[in-house]
Structure formats: structure tokens, C-alpha cells
Motif scaffolding. Structure first.
Motif, PDB file in Angstrom:
ATOM      1  N   ALA A  93       0.834  -1.193   0.000  1.00 14.58           N
ATOM      2  CA  ALA A  93       0.000   0.000   0.000  1.00 14.58           C
ATOM      3  C   ALA A  93       0.876   1.253   0.000  1.00 14.58           C
ATOM      4  N   ARG A  94       0.482   2.252  -0.778  1.00 16.38           N
ATOM      5  CA  ARG A  94       1.255   3.491  -0.831  1.00 16.38           C
ATOM      6  C   ARG A  94       0.665   4.508   0.147  1.00 16.38           C
ATOM      7  N   ASP A  95      -0.209   5.392  -0.328  1.00 12.38           N
ATOM      8  CA  ASP A  95      -0.741   6.386   0.610  1.00 12.38           C
ATOM      9  C   ASP A  95      -2.075   5.986   1.226  1.00 12.38           C
ATOM     10  N   ARG A  96      -2.658   4.913   0.737  1.00 15.11           N
ATOM     11  CA  ARG A  96      -3.966   4.503   1.254  1.00 15.11           C
ATOM     12  C   ARG A  96      -4.062   2.988   1.369  1.00 15.11           C
ATOM     13  N   VAL A  97      -4.927   2.563   2.281  1.00 15.60           N
ATOM     14  CA  VAL A  97      -5.312   1.146   2.280  1.00 15.60           C
ATOM     15  C   VAL A  97      -6.795   1.075   1.967  1.00 15.60           C
ATOM     16  N   ASN A  98      -7.198   0.000   1.311  1.00 13.78           N
ATOM     17  CA  ASN A  98      -8.581  -0.098   0.854  1.00 13.78           C
ATOM     18  C   ASN A  98      -9.302  -1.373   1.252  1.00 13.78           C
TER      19      ASN A  98
END
Lengths: 289, 674
Positions: free
Chosen positions: B75-80
Motif C-alpha cells: 500500500a502506498r498512501d492509502r489502504v482499501n
């Protein structure tokens, strides 16, 4: 699925286990059959630094009638109940419970003491023993003390044992004449914990009326409990659909089920009614035998 | 007993977790605990700063996504979704790696999650930079005016998501020798894995070799690559040591792509005799956080099959796939076929109830003799005679005392047209066979040995099905979609014939000549035409006062073409039926409103065991397919046919329409107020 590192000690006597427990404090855990503790450790929900194995202490297991009691060692494995003619013939409620407890692998290793002390709100032994006026013997640094099963469960996974006490024996008053018990468990499939469980034990008077009733309810409250309202409603009445239906209604009112994958609170309450009725019917049949 | 059965039952299987190297590194993954959050910082471990790769589109239905919806390996700037890989740690032992998970600190800013697909239609997009959560939209058939029909049946139907749960979870061991990656994998397809590693890591094909280990089940979950595999490759390349990653069951329940997850609003127009005049449908697919698996093409694929085997003059089905904050949707045994069958079969039962006609009779009234293409594009083989046979072969449907029986019929659309590769070599005193897709529990070596020995006239005991290996056979597809008996079988026959032709260059063919020479041939078999086949199921089940169901009998009547090996076919059907029963009775990947999975352990996953199994009766029709050996597919048939028939059997006792799987006991008992 690997536990944290821990120290393992195999205790050779009850005093040694108690001393280790006192020394280890909150970070010590007793290993009996390991059917709850080991999975919890592998899931890292439990991370004791000291594991005290009581599985090799002589005299901690066995089932026998003695001095007006059925005496059961805390290390007695579920499987021993399944194969005991004494349990099958004189304590059918316990035979009912062990038959639906876990699966064969769990029953081969798991113990009655471990199960009680683990205090899962849906554990089978807790609910079963509530109907049998059971006493539990705890051994601590100061010796033995006796606790009633009625006050043993305090919260989910929490018992009245002090951190330095070990459950060593379970004592059930010998089954009186004209008494009968039954354990009914609703579970979705083999090996599951109970969605709802009910234990019932009736004592019939000379005219066939109920002179004493105990009703234990499991999985629908923070701890297994006796439905005092259901029990009171049965006393002095003749066994009948109406009496049992009323007891079932009261038991369901006494329940506080939560919503989870097993079902909604309404569903579970309805099932408490059905199971209470069924447990009382079987208990009556057995009391009349 | 087959070779693989004997190996597995005597503990001699060699699975990826059995593979050991002296300098092996153990990899563990730090996963998101939130369904949706901004990742403010990650301290410790291997992070997206180290592994900059994105997931690629491989395997059955892969679609990696680009731009704002690209699926990062870490994950970069977000998790989903809960379970999304955020960071990784390594240890010299698995336990040490697990200890180190706590050394990574992730600072999250939780956001409102979108867990429900209906809510996703109205909610703000979960991916910034997109206009809506709808990412796959399609329609099949032609729009039509509602006919002035006397009977209109309407219902909303739903298949809750299901976790694949093969006995062996996912796993890889990856080695890097400075020039080349070697991936040992639990997989349904070495070519798909190779392609996936190459795309994600931007490596040329020659730099990735994939070898299949014994694979303990898959059900669709091992057709394509996953983020953990790319992290393992990254670590192997950095450290120049072999890396092992083995999924735990808990990780599987969170982070392996789930199947089903489809909802349909259906409308059936009919006359009073039960002849269906038209069908309208609207599908909604719970796609999960990224379009990794198959959600984007599900609306058209499921929509195409919603007419079932019935002759329905007009049909129009629309559909959308939406992003939700859940693990992506993926293929799961049947992969769209069971969903379509559930929708149309339930509607046929409701229609029967509406006009008070026996449901099997209603099906007969909508069956025709000739093959045809339905308005949604489904090729239906001659159904009427098959259905008449099925009714007879599945026995007296009213034999159950309370009539607790359900019946279903369906068209199986196998994934055959993409073809399959095969290679046969005679060396070291053995006839070695390679296939693009090696078994992951099916026992393909049984039919391979039979077909090759018949074709080459050699002793079957000389023939081995070799492990799949991209170095041994580069061109292949994989094993899924009820395809391997059809195209794998065709491919080995074609390879055997090519081998024979080589031997014949020196005069008439004789096995002796083959065994005296040296041969090695490769083919890619790509059959033309249509391999759709028909199937029917009858299921008897009892419902008790607790809302629990006991399945008594599952009877199957499937057109399997030429049966290559009957015991293997029967066990496929038993296993698939058990899986269909699980979907109906207890398997559901439930989530709460915050997108937290409610199934945390295998104990909650609802998998059935031997004690819940019914009696299985398996019968087959025989309409040869246009392959050299005449086989048809069967692997997915029970997962398609059993659920609607079982739900119907229960419905007759529940006394009200049942519209959702899994069936919850509380829906099945008469409501009792305390």
C-alpha cells in the motif's frame, strides 16, 4: 501461526504446579489438554512467558463415585467420559454433553478442567455442570477450597480462581433416585461451539410432581447461567407441555444473547425456548425410568 | 488408487511449504487493520518505498488497473481493505519473522469505509481521482418494452461472498541466482504466474521460471499472482537468498480473493401456462477494492448466462461492478456460472409457485428440441430431450415423504476455447508428459496416462505426468473453468499423434520403434467450436425446528461427453457438491458496516465436514464433444447445479421465498417472539 517464545515446565505434583504458578504470576499459564491454550498462543491472542504442563501429574485424572459424590479429576479427558460406563448409565446429562463437545481430536486431548477454566461462554461443560449442583475444588498456596459452579464464571474467559490457584477436582452429588438430566446443544455443524445450549435436571416427588429443577443456559450471556425464573416456575408442577413451555419462555427472557454469525438475538431467544422444552422432556423421561 | 492419491495419503506429497533451502528467509506481511484509511507513515520493515511495483493483470480474468485505481504491491498512501499488504518483515525462522511483525508501526487515519455494494453506488468514490465506484458496466440482449403478460415474477436475489478455502493455503518460494528468478508455487497455472511476475517486476520472460509444486486445492485462488509473491521476489533479488512466504488460514480469510458476491434484480414475464415471454435483469457485483480478479467482466459474463437452458424469446440484462472496501473479487469454482444459474433457477421456481404448476413441468414447458443461441448470447445445446432424460434418471422427485426435493438445470460454459499446450518426450526409459495446467487435486495423471497409452499403444505404467515448469513447456494456459479434460486431453492426444507421425517417418508405427528411438514433441491445441454442456441436479433435504438443514441426497445427471475415468468424475462431483452445499448452508464471507470481516478463524468459516455429507448419485449423459476423445467439462457442474436445487428443497419446508445464500437458520424458522 507460531507462538511467541515461552518457557515450558512439566510439573510433577500439584504443589509444584501451584508454586510455579505463584512464581510466574500473570505471565504463567497452565497447560492441560491444550485445546484452547495452544490455538490462542498460535494466534498470539495469548503469549504466556511460562507454560506449566500439568498433564503428567499422577492422580489428577479419573472418574469415580466416592462419599456421596461423583469425583472427577481436573485432567480427565473428554474421551474418558465417552468411554465410561458409569457416566453412560448414571449421568446421562454428562454423556449428552461429551457426545457433542468439539470433535474426536479435541475430545482425545481436551480436559474437563481445562475447558472449565478457559470459561468460554459457549463451553459445554460449564452449562452442563450448572444443572448438577457442582462443586469445584481449587488448590492454591494455602491448600484446597471449594467453589460452587454457580459462582465460578465471572466474565467471558474469566473465573473465580485466583491467579495462583489450580482447579484440581470436580464434585457432583450422586444422582438421587427419581432424578433425570439432559443436555441439549444447538450447533450449526459438527465441531462447532454452541449457538445455544441448555442443561436440565429434574427431581420428581412421590406423586410425580417436580420437587426440584435446575436449568443451565449457555452461549447466550457473558457466562453460562442458571435460569432461576424457569426453575422456580417448575417447582411443584407436574411435567407437562404447558409447564415446560412456560419454563422455556422464562429461560429465554433471562437470556441476553448478542448478534453474531450464529444468528440474531431473536433467533437465539427462540432457540432457548425450544431447547429448554426439549431438555426438560428428556430429563423427565429419564427421571421416570 | 492413483499415484497422486497414494503419495498424498502416505504423506509423500511435496508442497511449497515442504521446500527447504539452508539459507532460506521467511517472509511475513504487515496487513491493514482498517478497511479504508490514509497511511500517514510506515516505520520499519520493507515498504512501498522499497517495492515500487504494481499488480498486473494475469490469470483467469485478471485486470490490474492503472492510474488512480492501480493496485500497488504494498500500500502506498492509502489502504482499501482489511488485510491489504502494507509492509513486510523477514526472519531466519518463521517464528522470528512473526515476532518482527510488531516492529513495524503504521500510522493510519481511518476513513469511512464502503462495505456494501448498494451503498457503493451512492457513496463517494473510494479511489480519489475517479468519478464513481462503478468500474465495470455492461449489458447483454436487447432492451424491450414490458410485454402485456398475465404473470410477472419479480425478485432480488443474492449470493454472499465466499472464501475459497482450499486445504492448502497460498504460498511461494522464490530464488534469484543473479540473472533469473525461480518461483516454486502452489498454482493452477505456471504460464500465468510467469507472465504476472514479468509484468509486475518488469523482467523479460527468460528471467522468470515457474515450477509447480504439489498443490492442495485452489478453486480459482491460485490462477494469478498476489502482492505477497512480488514482495518475496523483491526480497530474494535484494538479499540473493531464497525467500519463503506461506499464507496462514487467517490471512487467507482476509486477503485471498473471494468469490460470488453478486446480486440480481430479476423480472420474468410469462403466460398463465408458464411459458416465459421475457426476462429482465440488473446485476450488481461486489468488486472489492481493486479490479484484480474478475469483477469488471462479470456483468456481461453472468448476464450472458442468465437465460439458462430455457427458450426465452426476449431478454435484456444490465450490470455494474462496484468498488467496495473489501479484498478484490476473484474467480471461485464456477466463477459467474453458479451465480447466473442461481438467479434463473430461483426465478423458474417462483414462476412455478405463482401459477401453481410443478417446477419441473414449468422447466419442460420452456425447453426446446433444437440447439439455439439465447438473446443474451448463451449457446444452448438441445435441451428438451436432455431434460426428459434427466427427469427420468434423477428418479422420482416426489419420493421424499414431505416432498422436500428441489430440481435444477443449467448450461455449463467451459473455458475451453483458449486451448492448451502439451509436450511428450521419451527419455530415460519413461514417457514424460507436460501440460500447461497441472492438477491441484483432480488427478489429471489418470486421464493423461490412459489417453497417451491408447494413442501410442504403450504400457500405461511407462507414462508420467511431470510437474508444470515453464522451462519444460513455455506455451500453456492453466487448469480452471472445467477445461482440462477437454483441452488438456485434446492437447496430449495431439502431442501423441505428432509423436507417432515422427515415428512413422521411418515406416509404419509400432510402439517398439518409438521406444527404440528418441523423441520430444510440443503442441498447442486450440479447438474450434462450442463445448457447452447440459446438467441437472436433484437434491433432497430436511429442515428442522432449529432452522438447520440436513441434506439427504444429491443426484447429478450431467452430460460429460466421453467419461475418461468414472471414479475421478464421481469424486469431482461429490467434492463440488459439498462445495455447493457449503455455499448454501454455512459459508459466507460476512463483513460489518466498517468493512471488518466477521469470519476470523476457520471455525467461523462454515466449511462442512464428512458428517454433513449426503448420499451422492452420479449419472452421465453421453453426447460426444468435437475433441478427438469426446470429453466434456464437469469440474464446475456441481457448484452450479446443487445450490439452486438445495435451496428449493429447503424452501418447500420454509414456506416462503428464499432469495439469498447462505441460508441463515433465522430465516428458516418461523419467527417466535420471546
Amino acid at each position: 501461526m507460531h507462538p511467541r517464545a515461552f518457557e515450558y515446565v512439566r510439573a510433577s505434583s500439584v504443589p509444584e504446579a501451584v508454586a510455579l504458578l505463584a512464581k510466574g504470576g500473570e505471565d504463567a499459564k497452565i497447560l492441560a489438554g491444550g485445546q484452547s491454550l495452544i490455538p490462542l498462543m498460535k494466534l498470539r491472542l495469548a503469549a504466556p512467558s511460562l507454560v506449566i504442563d500439568i498433564g503428567h501429574i499422577p492422580g489428577l485424572s479419573g472418574i469415580r463415585e466416592e462419599g456421596g459424590f461423583l469425583r472427577i479429576g481436573a485432567m480427565t479427558r473428554h474421551r474418558e467420559f465417552e468411554s465410561s460406563p458409569l457416566i453412560r448409565e448414571r449421568y446421562p446429562l454428562l454423556a449428552d454433553a461429551v457426545k457433542v463437545l468439539g470433535d474426536p481430536q479435541v475430545r482425545n486431548l481436551g480436559t474437563i478442567g481445562g475447558s472449565l477454566v478457559h470459561a468460554d461462554p459457549a463451553g459445554d461443560w460449564g452449562t452442563a455442570l450448572l444443572a448438577l449442583d457442582t462443586e469445584l475444588v481449587a488448590t492454591g498456596p494455602a491448600g484446597d477450597r471449594s467453589l460452587s459452579i454457580d459462582r465460578f464464571f465471572e466474565d467471558p474467559f474469566t473465573t473465580a480462581l485466583s491467579p495462583s490457584e489450580l482447579l484440581t477436582e470436580i464434585r457432583i452429588p450422586k444422582a438421587p433416585a427419581r432424578s433425570g438430566g439432559a443436555y441439549k446443544k444447538l450447533k450449526r455443524k459438527t465441531g462447532d461451539f454452541a449457538t445455544v445450549a441448555v442443561s436440565a435436571r429434574l427431581l420428581l416427588g412421590p406423586e410425580g410432581k417436580i420437587s426440584e429443577a435446575r436449568v443451565g443456559i449457555g452461549a447466550v450471556a457473558p457466562v453460562p447461567f442458571r435460569s432461576i425464573h424457569a426453575e422456580d416456575s417448575l417447582k411443584g408442577r407436574s411435567p407437562s407441555d404447558a409447564a415446560f413451555g412456560e419454563a422455556g419462555r422464562l429461560a429465554s427472557v433471562d437470556s441476553q444473547p448478542g448478534s453474531d454469525l450464529h444468528g440474531s438475538p431473536d433467533y437465539k431467544r427462540a432457540m432457548v425456548r425450544v431447547l429448554t422444552r426439549r431438555a426438560l422432556e428428556t430429563a423427565t423421561e429419564r427421571a421416570r425410568m | 488408487m492413483t499415484d497422486s492419491m497414494e503419495r498424498f495419503l502416505t504423506g509423500k506429497g511435496a508442497f511449497v511449504a515442504d521446500l527447504d533451502f539452508p539459507d532460506l528467509i521467511h517472509l511475513k506481511i504487515v496487513r491493514s487493520v482498517y478497511a479504508r484509511a490514509i497511511v500517514r507513515s510506515v516505520k520499519g520493515g520493507i515498504t512501498a518505498k522499497d517495492v515500487k511495483a504494481y499488480m498486473s493483470a494475469v490469470g483467469e480474468g485478471g485486470a490490474g488497473g492503472t492510474g488512480p485505481v492501480a493496485y500497488p504491491v504494498l500500500a502506498r498512501d492509502r489502504v482499501n481493505y482489511v488485510g491489504q499488504p502494507v509492509a513486510a518483515v523477514t526472519g531466519e525462522t518463521a517464528a522470528e519473522a512473526e515476532d518482527l511483525l510488531d516492529s513495524v508501526t503504521v500510522d493510519y487515519e481511518p476513513l469511512k469505509a464502503v462495505a456494501d455494494p448498494e451503498a457503493a453506488l451512492r457513496a463517494d468514490p473510494i479511489h480519489p481521482g475517479t468519478k464513481s465506484n462503478v468500474f465495470g458496466e455492461g449489458q447483454v440482449g436487447r432492451r424491450f418494452e414490458d410485454p402485456a403478460s398475465p404473470v410477472v415474477v419479480e425478485e432480488t436475489l443474492r449470493n454472499v461472498r465466499v472464501v475459497p478455502n482450499p486445504l492448502e493455503p497460498r504460498g511461494v518460494v522464490v530464488r534469484w541466482d543473479g540473472r533469473r528468478l525461480t518461483v516454486f508455487a502452489s498454482t493452477q497455472s505456471v504460464p500465468s504466474f510467469q507472465e504476472g511476475f514479468c509484468e509486475s517486476l518488469k523482467l523479460p520472460k527468460r528471467a522468470v521460471r515457474v515450477i509447480q509444486m504439489d498443490t492442495g486445492g485452489a478453486f480459482g485462488s491460485k490462477g494469478g499472482i498476489y502482492p505477497e509473491y512480488i514482495v518475496a521476489a523483491h526480497v530474494a533479488m535484494q538479499r540473493k537468498r531464497p525467500v519463503r512466504w506461506i499464507e496462514t488460514r487467517q490471512e487467507h480469510l482476509q486477503a485471498t480473493e473471494q468469490g460470488r458476491g453478486a446480486r440480481a434484480r430479476m423480472r420474468l414475464f410469462a403466460d398463465r401456462e408458464g411459458h416465459v415471454l421475457g426476462l429482465k435483469g440488473d446485476l450488481l457485483i461486489d468488486g472489492g477494492a481493486y479490479s484484480a480478479g474478475m469483477a469488471d467482466w462479470s456483468p456481461r459474463w453472468i448476464g450472458m448466462q442468465t437465460t439458462g437452458p430455457y427458450h426465452i424469446p426476449k431478454a435484456h440484462v444490465t450490470g455494474r461492478a462496484v468498488y467496495t472496501n473489501k479484498v478484490p473479487l476473484g474467480p471461485y469454482r464456477g466463477a459467474g456460472r453458479p451465480e447466473a444459474a442461481f438467479f434463473i433457477e430461483r426465478m423458474m421456481d417462483f414462476l412455478a409457485d405463482e401459477i401453481r404448476v410443478d417446477p419441473v413441468e414449468v422447466r419442460l414447458r420452456n425447453a426446446v428440441d433444437a440447439a439455439f443461441k439465447s438473446p443474451t448470447g448463451l449457446q444452448v445445446p438441445p435441451f428438451k430431450s436432455f431434460l426428459e432424460d434427466a427427469i427420468r434418471e434423477t428418479g422420482d422427485r416426489n419420493r421424499a415423504p414431505s416432498g422436500n426435493v428441489g430440481f435444477s438445470a443449467f448450461v455449463l460454459v467451459p473455458a475451453a476455447n483458449s486451448g492448451e499446450g502439451a509436450r511428450i518426450a521419451w527419455r530415460d526409459g519413461r514417457i514424460k508428459v507436460w501440460l500447461g495446467g497441472k492438477p491441484h487435486g483432480q488427478g489429471h495423471e489418470v486421464f493423461v496416462r490412459r489417453l497417451v497409452s491408447e494413442e501410442l499403444d504403450v504400457d500405461p505404467s511407462l507414462i508420467d505426468l511431470e510437474p508444470s515448469d515453464t522451462d519444460a513447456l513455455a506455451k500453456g494456459v492453466g487448469s480452471w473453468g472445467s477445461r482440462t479434460a477437454i483441452v488438456g486431453g485434446g492437447a496430449v492426444i495431439e502431442a501423441a499423434r505428432k509423436l507417432k507421425a515422427r515415428v512413422r517417418q521411418k515406416g509404419p508405427y509400432a510402439a517398439k520403434k518409438l521406444l527404440a528411438g528418441k523423441y520430444d514433441v510440443k503442441v498447442f491445441y486450440k479447438p474450434e467450436g462450442n463445448f457447452n454442456s447440459l446438467g441437472a441436479n436433484l437434491v433432497a433435504a430436511d429442515l428442522d425446528e432449529f432452522g438447520l438443514v440436513r441434506v439427504r441426497d444429491v443426484v447429478a445427471y450431467y452430460d460429460a461427453g466421453e467419461v475418461l475415468n468414472r471414479p475421478m468424475l464421481e469424486s469431482q462431483v461429490a467434492g463440488g457438491s459439498a462445495q455447493g452445499m457449503g455455499q448454501v448452508l454455512s459459508e459466507g464471507a460476512w463483513y460489518d458496516e466498517e468493512g471488518q470481516p466477521l469470519v476470523g478463524t476457520i471455525g467461523d468459516a462454515g466449511l462442512l465436514s464428512a458428517t454433513e455429507m449426503p448420499t451422492f448419485v452420479v449419472k452421465t449423459a453421453k453426447t460426444r464433444s468435437n475433441t478427438p476423445h469426446g470429453a466434456k467439462g464437469v469440474g464446475e457442474s456441481p457448484a452450479i447445479g446443487v445450490p439452486p436445487a438445495l435451496v428449493r428443497a429447503v424452501e418447500r419446508q420454509a414456506g416462503h421465498r428464499l432469495t439469498e445464500t447462505p441460508l441463515r437458520p433465522e430465516v428458516l424458522v418461523a419467527p417466535v417472539k420471546a
